[in-house]
Design a protein around this motif. Structure first.
Motif, PDB file in Angstrom:
ATOM      1  N   VAL A 105       0.680  -1.096  -0.272  1.00  0.00           N
ATOM      2  CA  VAL A 105       0.088   0.185   0.147  1.00  0.00           C
ATOM      3  C   VAL A 105       1.051   1.301   0.198  1.00  0.00           C
ATOM      4  O   VAL A 105       0.312   2.216  -1.101  1.00  0.00           O
ATOM      5  CB  VAL A 105      -1.038   0.103   1.379  1.00  0.00           C
ATOM      6  N   ILE A 106       1.642   1.428   0.926  1.00  0.00           N
ATOM      7  CA  ILE A 106       3.111   1.996   0.792  1.00  0.00           C
ATOM      8  C   ILE A 106       3.519   2.865  -0.209  1.00  0.00           C
ATOM      9  O   ILE A 106       3.545   3.915  -0.697  1.00  0.00           O
ATOM     10  CB  ILE A 106       4.162   2.567   2.060  1.00  0.00           C
ATOM     11  N   GLU A 107       4.345   1.625  -0.952  1.00  0.00           N
ATOM     12  CA  GLU A 107       4.301   1.700  -2.133  1.00  0.00           C
ATOM     13  C   GLU A 107       3.854   2.355  -3.088  1.00  0.00           C
ATOM     14  O   GLU A 107       4.164   2.792  -4.069  1.00  0.00           O
ATOM     15  CB  GLU A 107       4.828   0.590  -2.634  1.00  0.00           C
ATOM     16  N   VAL A 135       1.276   5.000   7.203  1.00  0.00           N
ATOM     17  CA  VAL A 135       1.508   4.993   5.430  1.00  0.00           C
ATOM     18  C   VAL A 135       2.281   7.159   5.836  1.00  0.00           C
ATOM     19  O   VAL A 135       2.274   7.716   5.046  1.00  0.00           O
ATOM     20  CB  VAL A 135      -0.035   5.321   5.531  1.00  0.00           C
ATOM     21  N   LEU A 136       1.347   7.770   6.792  1.00  0.00           N
ATOM     22  CA  LEU A 136       1.493   9.064   7.243  1.00  0.00           C
ATOM     23  C   LEU A 136       3.286   9.779   7.005  1.00  0.00           C
ATOM     24  O   LEU A 136       3.624  10.377   5.788  1.00  0.00           O
ATOM     25  CB  LEU A 136       0.804   9.849   8.547  1.00  0.00           C
ATOM     26  N   ARG A 137       3.910   8.305   7.334  1.00  0.00           N
ATOM     27  CA  ARG A 137       5.366   8.793   7.271  1.00  0.00           C
ATOM     28  C   ARG A 137       5.700   8.203   6.945  1.00  0.00           C
ATOM     29  O   ARG A 137       7.155   9.430   6.248  1.00  0.00           O
ATOM     30  CB  ARG A 137       5.727   7.559   8.119  1.00  0.00           C
ATOM     31  N   GLU A 138       5.636   7.734   5.294  1.00  0.00           N
ATOM     32  CA  GLU A 138       6.334   7.667   4.091  1.00  0.00           C
ATOM     33  C   GLU A 138       5.558   7.920   3.020  1.00  0.00           C
ATOM     34  O   GLU A 138       6.013   7.945   1.607  1.00  0.00           O
ATOM     35  CB  GLU A 138       6.443   5.861   3.700  1.00  0.00           C
ATOM     36  N   CYS A 139       4.340   8.803   2.791  1.00  0.00           N
ATOM     37  CA  CYS A 139       3.204   8.732   1.871  1.00  0.00           C
ATOM     38  C   CYS A 139       2.717  10.802   2.457  1.00  0.00           C
ATOM     39  O   CYS A 139       2.006  11.015   2.797  1.00  0.00           O
ATOM     40  CB  CYS A 139       1.643   8.492   1.767  1.00  0.00           C
ATOM     41  N   PRO A 140       3.947  11.448   1.645  1.00  0.00           N
ATOM     42  CA  PRO A 140       3.221  12.602   2.138  1.00  0.00           C
ATOM     43  C   PRO A 140       1.782  13.634   1.304  1.00  0.00           C
ATOM     44  O   PRO A 140       1.576  14.876   2.489  1.00  0.00           O
ATOM     45  CB  PRO A 140       4.138  13.513   2.018  1.00  0.00           C
ATOM     46  N   HIS A 141       1.731  13.388   0.847  1.00  0.00           N
ATOM     47  CA  HIS A 141       0.312  14.096   0.105  1.00  0.00           C
ATOM     48  C   HIS A 141      -0.996  12.766   0.570  1.00  0.00           C
ATOM     49  O   HIS A 141      -2.159  13.557  -0.188  1.00  0.00           O
ATOM     50  CB  HIS A 141       1.151  14.131  -1.026  1.00  0.00           C
ATOM     51  N   VAL A 142      -1.237  11.678   1.664  1.00  0.00           N
ATOM     52  CA  VAL A 142      -1.694  10.887   1.183  1.00  0.00           C
ATOM     53  C   VAL A 142      -2.665  11.684   2.754  1.00  0.00           C
ATOM     54  O   VAL A 142      -2.035  12.045   3.728  1.00  0.00           O
ATOM     55  CB  VAL A 142      -1.748   9.685   1.672  1.00  0.00           C
ATOM     56  N   SER A 143      -4.108  12.484   2.392  1.00  0.00           N
ATOM     57  CA  SER A 143      -4.701  12.040   4.206  1.00  0.00           C
ATOM     58  C   SER A 143      -5.569  11.213   4.580  1.00  0.00           C
ATOM     59  O   SER A 143      -5.857  10.452   3.590  1.00  0.00           O
ATOM     60  CB  SER A 143      -5.570  13.817   4.173  1.00  0.00           C
ATOM     61  N   ILE A 144      -5.552  11.521   5.605  1.00  0.00           N
ATOM     62  CA  ILE A 144      -6.429   9.857   6.330  1.00  0.00           C
ATOM     63  C   ILE A 144      -8.030  10.438   6.998  1.00  0.00           C
ATOM     64  O   ILE A 144      -7.599  11.089   8.058  1.00  0.00           O
ATOM     65  CB  ILE A 144      -5.663   9.091   7.308  1.00  0.00           C
ATOM     66  N   LEU A 145      -9.072  10.100   6.944  1.00  0.00           N
ATOM     67  CA  LEU A 145      -9.849  10.910   7.555  1.00  0.00           C
ATOM     68  C   LEU A 145     -10.018   9.538   8.292  1.00  0.00           C
ATOM     69  O   LEU A 145     -10.887   7.935   7.532  1.00  0.00           O
ATOM     70  CB  LEU A 145     -10.662  11.160   6.642  1.00  0.00           C
ATOM     71  N   VAL A 146     -10.787   9.617   9.783  1.00  0.00           N
ATOM     72  CA  VAL A 146     -10.510   8.205  10.515  1.00  0.00           C
ATOM     73  C   VAL A 146     -12.615   8.315  11.091  1.00  0.00           C
ATOM     74  O   VAL A 146     -12.915   9.380  11.753  1.00  0.00           O
ATOM     75  CB  VAL A 146     -10.109   7.989  11.487  1.00  0.00           C
ATOM     76  N   THR A 147     -12.894   7.241  11.256  1.00  0.00           N
ATOM     77  CA  THR A 147     -14.533   7.532  12.279  1.00  0.00           C
ATOM     78  C   THR A 147     -13.902   6.260  13.250  1.00  0.00           C
ATOM     79  O   THR A 147     -13.810   5.069  12.949  1.00  0.00           O
ATOM     80  CB  THR A 147     -16.092   7.574  11.042  1.00  0.00           C
TER      81      THR A 147
END
Length: 768
Positions: A105-107, A135-147
């Motif tokens: 996923v990270i790649e 994910v956030l450590r390796e993917c600087p342009h990804v945002s994550i929304l959690v419920t």
């Protein structure tokens, strides 16, 4: 309603989550928080509307992420270890590398701008925290929304508590107009009208509506459960009965937060208004995960107090009471239970000491489904069969979890997996399959016949992931067990595994005898699956090692047999290998081109990504052989997208890799490094359908275009000056504007591009 996949792995937000009442202020605040950081958790009690708010936010920011928004339902997942696999599946990734699914996923996400929406994380908090951090450590342009009902507790997490909907103070309400501004009232009216279209707030009932919404404390789930009663009760009757019920049920629960008491009391009240068979149906249907059909409900929930012939009426009753949600897809009606109500149902099932029995019936139904898949898979219905099994997969996970946790059930789980093994192959869920097999081997008795099956399945999976050490260990262990307990069918599978291993590793001569032994074993026992795939491996190995024409004849024979059966999946593999053999052995580019296109169309139809990538590599060699070097390089880029999606490379297939290296070198030399890389990049960037049309020469690729940034002309100008190393003060002087204006533009650029620092902006400009 499941998220809708657009073909790239990105899933649009389910429509059911984007159409609801209110929450404008919370949605706006959530969007601002996402603009300022990469992780936002919407937290709150069950039934407060976190999922719907997240859906609204995701829909609102869809344009910012250029449609790359992926919705992942975690409520359907019971096993924390499989969380990365579920995300990989939602992204359309095939984990064929042997790496962890998190790494795959990270790649994939490393250079992408995307929003991941992880819904219902509370039962998987530790796994979510670990995954999100990686994910956030390796993917600087990804945002994550959690419920989640609680925060996941990682660095950088922003938390937005989701409050109940605004409610009136009943004593302060003087007219219907006073209620118009309250979202809780608007939700109640909207849901009441869904059952009584003529419902209105009037001078006669406004006070009761206000009292009801106040008593329910603005909890959306509680309001919806109450609103369905408007069909049979006036608002006053509803308010009086519910108020009495709340007083009774919340007494003695003083340790629980008030809103949890209210929601529990409301669900208890709804449960009490169900008939005895409906209550049983509610509890038993809670064992399902995701959606389920009527036939499954009849089998799993019928009996012991529930007449199977009455299940449809009971389901209708639970839909009317908003306990079940009705969905329709592909002409089939299916049902889903909201997570809070499912948890309540499981509690009732446990109280009745009936969970083991119902779980066994659930497992038996899906084991039967697996058996029907096995019997009909080699035939003309492979595309709808794959679609149907994918819909059922959340329940298959639950059934397998039961098998590998309940004492004495592991053998049934292995048999179930063996029946649908091609589902994992086509779907590419190899890492998850290995998790299941590890659990099976840990749970199976040493003398269980199914140990050989589990070992050879694990070995096959390791083979496709390039894990040579595990291949040798698993096939070797299976062979040792077969010495003591001979089984000719399992021996054929192990021989086939060794034979395919030899082909992949570049030793087709060793594969000839092994695949012939396997083929003989399958023919002797009429194992249709074995007879469908082993001849392909045998024909390819014969053609590469001994006799091209004889190998070609074997492949043509299996293609004809599959065609007579209406089969697509294994025929696409045989065509793929035939085209490759024509190109590799005798450089017959015209024949390889024609056959390769047939293989590609079939593979795309059923979704066999390995064949698509393999065949595209062959067609790239064909194009290079013809001197069509731009097309060859573009096809290499398209193939790379497929290999990346599977988490592997063509190097895992030595004969193919040798052909690729030869023609890629010719193409690079003909085009030069810059033109070659540009064409490869264009191929990688093509959307899947456009890539397919180009590969089949049904369309030309679009010219390379500068991607839209969404920046204004002034913002683009400032971004370039940042890349030159200018400070805000120097930019202000250069452009003759105020420094404050420059800072405002810099903030807007960071928000638009999802960056946090000026250096990120500078790097982005340099790359462009």
């Amino acid at each position: 309603m499941a998220a809708v996949t657009d073909g790239t792995g990105a899933s649009r937000v389910p429509v059911e989550l984007t159409s609801y009442v209110g929450r404008l202020e919370e949605a706006a605040r959530a969007k601002r928080m996402l603009d300022s950081g990469h992780l936002l958790t919407l937290s709150g009690t069950g039934g407060v509307g976190k999922t719907r708010l997240a859906g609204r936010v995701a829909a609102d920011v869809d344009r910012l992420f250029q449609g790359d928004v992926v919705f992942v339902r975690l409520a359907e997942l019971r096993d924390a270890e499989l969380l990365p696999d579920l995300v990989a599946d939602a992204l359309g990734l095939r984990d064929q590398s042997g790496r962890s699914s998190t790494a795959v996923v990270i790649e994939h996400l490393r250079d992408r701008r995307m929003l991941l929406l992880l819904d219902n994380c509370e039962h998987l908090v530790e796994a979510c925290a670990k995954f999100v951090t990686a994910v956030l450590r390796e993917c600087p342009h990804v945002s994550i929304l959690v419920t989640s009902r609680q925060s996941i507790g990682v660095s950088g997490e922003q938390i937005l508590p989701v409050p109940p909907l605004a409610t009136p103070v009943a004593d302060d309400v003087r007219s219907p107009a006073d209620l118009e501004k309250f979202d809780s009232v608007r939700l109640f009216v909207d849901r009441a009208r869904s059952v009584v279209p003529t419902f209105e707030v009037t001078d006669d009932n406004f006070a009761d509506v206000a009292r009801l919404c106040q008593d329910l404390e603005g909890l959306p789930l509680a309001i919806e459960l109450a609103a369905v009663r408007v069909r049979s009760l006036s608002v006053r009757q509803l308010t009086e009965r519910l108020t009495d019920r709340l007083a009774l049920l919340t007494k003695g629960r003083r340790t629980a937060p008030r809103r949890q008491q209210t929601l529990r009391a409301t669900i208890d009240w709804s449960h009490g208004l169900c008939s005895a068979p409906e209550r049983l149906m509610w509890a038993r249907a809670a064992v399902f995960s995701g959606t389920f059909g009527l036939a499954a409900a009849e089998h799993v929930c019928g009996g012991a107090g529930v007449d199977p012939d009455d299940v449809l009426n009971l389901v209708d009753g639970l839909v009317d009471k908003s306990i079940l949600v009705r969905e329709e897809e592909g002409g089939e009606v299916r049902y889903r239970m909201l997570e809070t109500l499912r948890e309540y149902g499981l509690d009732r099932l446990d109280e009745a000491a009936d969970r083991q029995r119902v779980s066994e019936r659930h497992r038996d139904w899906y084991a039967g489904l697996a058996g029907r898949f096995e019997r009909t898979w080699i035939g003309p219905d492979q595309v709808p069969l794959m679609a149907a099994l994918r819909r059922e997969y959340p329940n298959i996970r639950v059934a397998l979890d039961f098998c590998f946790t309940a004492p004495g059930e592991a053998a049934a789980g292995v048999r179930m997996i063996a029946k649908i093994i091609d589902f994992w192959s086509v779907s590419g869920l190899f890492t998850e399959l290995r998790v299941w097999m590890d659990r099976a081997l840990a749970a199976l008795p040493e003398d269980a016949p199914e140990r050989v099956t589990a070992l050879r399945i694990d070995g096959w999976t390791a083979l496709f992931q390039g894990d040579g050490k595990s291949v040798a260990e698993r096939f070797g262990a299976a062979g040792e067990l077969l010495k003591d307990r001979p089984d000719e069918v399992e021996a054929a599978y192990v021989a086939a595994g060794w034979g395919v291993t030899a082909v992949f590793s570049g030793d087709p001569a060793a594969a000839v005898g092994l695949t012939k032994t396997a083929w003989d074993g399958f023919r002797a026992h009429r194992v249709r699956r074995g007879e469908s795939f082993v001849p392909t491996a045998h024909g390819l190995s014969v053609g590469l090692a001994e006799d091209y024409q004889r190998g070609r004849a074997v492949l043509q024979e299996i293609i004809a047999r599959c065609a007579a059966q209406g089969e697509t999946h294994w025929r696409s593999w045989a065509l793929c290998c035939l085209g490759f053999l024509d190109m590799k052995a005798v450089r017959d580019a015209e024949l390889a081109d024609t056959i390769g296109r047939q293989a590609l169309r079939m593979a795309h139809e059923v979704g066999t990504v390995e064949v698509e990538a393999f065949t595209t590599e062959t067609l790239a060699a064909v194009a290079a052989h013809k001197g069509e070097h731009v097309r060859a390089a573009t096809l290499l880029g398209i193939a790379e997208t497929g290999w990346t999606a599977m988490g592997t490379t063509p190097a895992a297939y030595v004969p193919l890799f040798e052909l690729r290296e030869e023609y890629a070198a010719h193409t690079r030399e003909a085009l030069g490094d810059t033109a070659f890389e540009r064409a490869v990049a264009l191929g990688r960037a093509l959307p899947p359908e456009a890539a397919l049309r180009y590969t089949l020469e049904e369309a030309k690729p679009p010219p390379p275009a500068e991607p839209s940034t969404g920046l204004t002309k002034r913002q683009s100008e400032i971004a370039k000056l940042i890349a030159e190393g200018l400070t805000s003060k120097e930019i202000a002087e250069r452009l003759v504007i105020s420094q404050r204006t420059v800072e405002s533009h810099v903030d807007a650029i960071r928000t638009r591009l999802g960056f946090h620092t000026r250096s990120e902006i500078a790097a982005w400009v340099t790359r462009r």
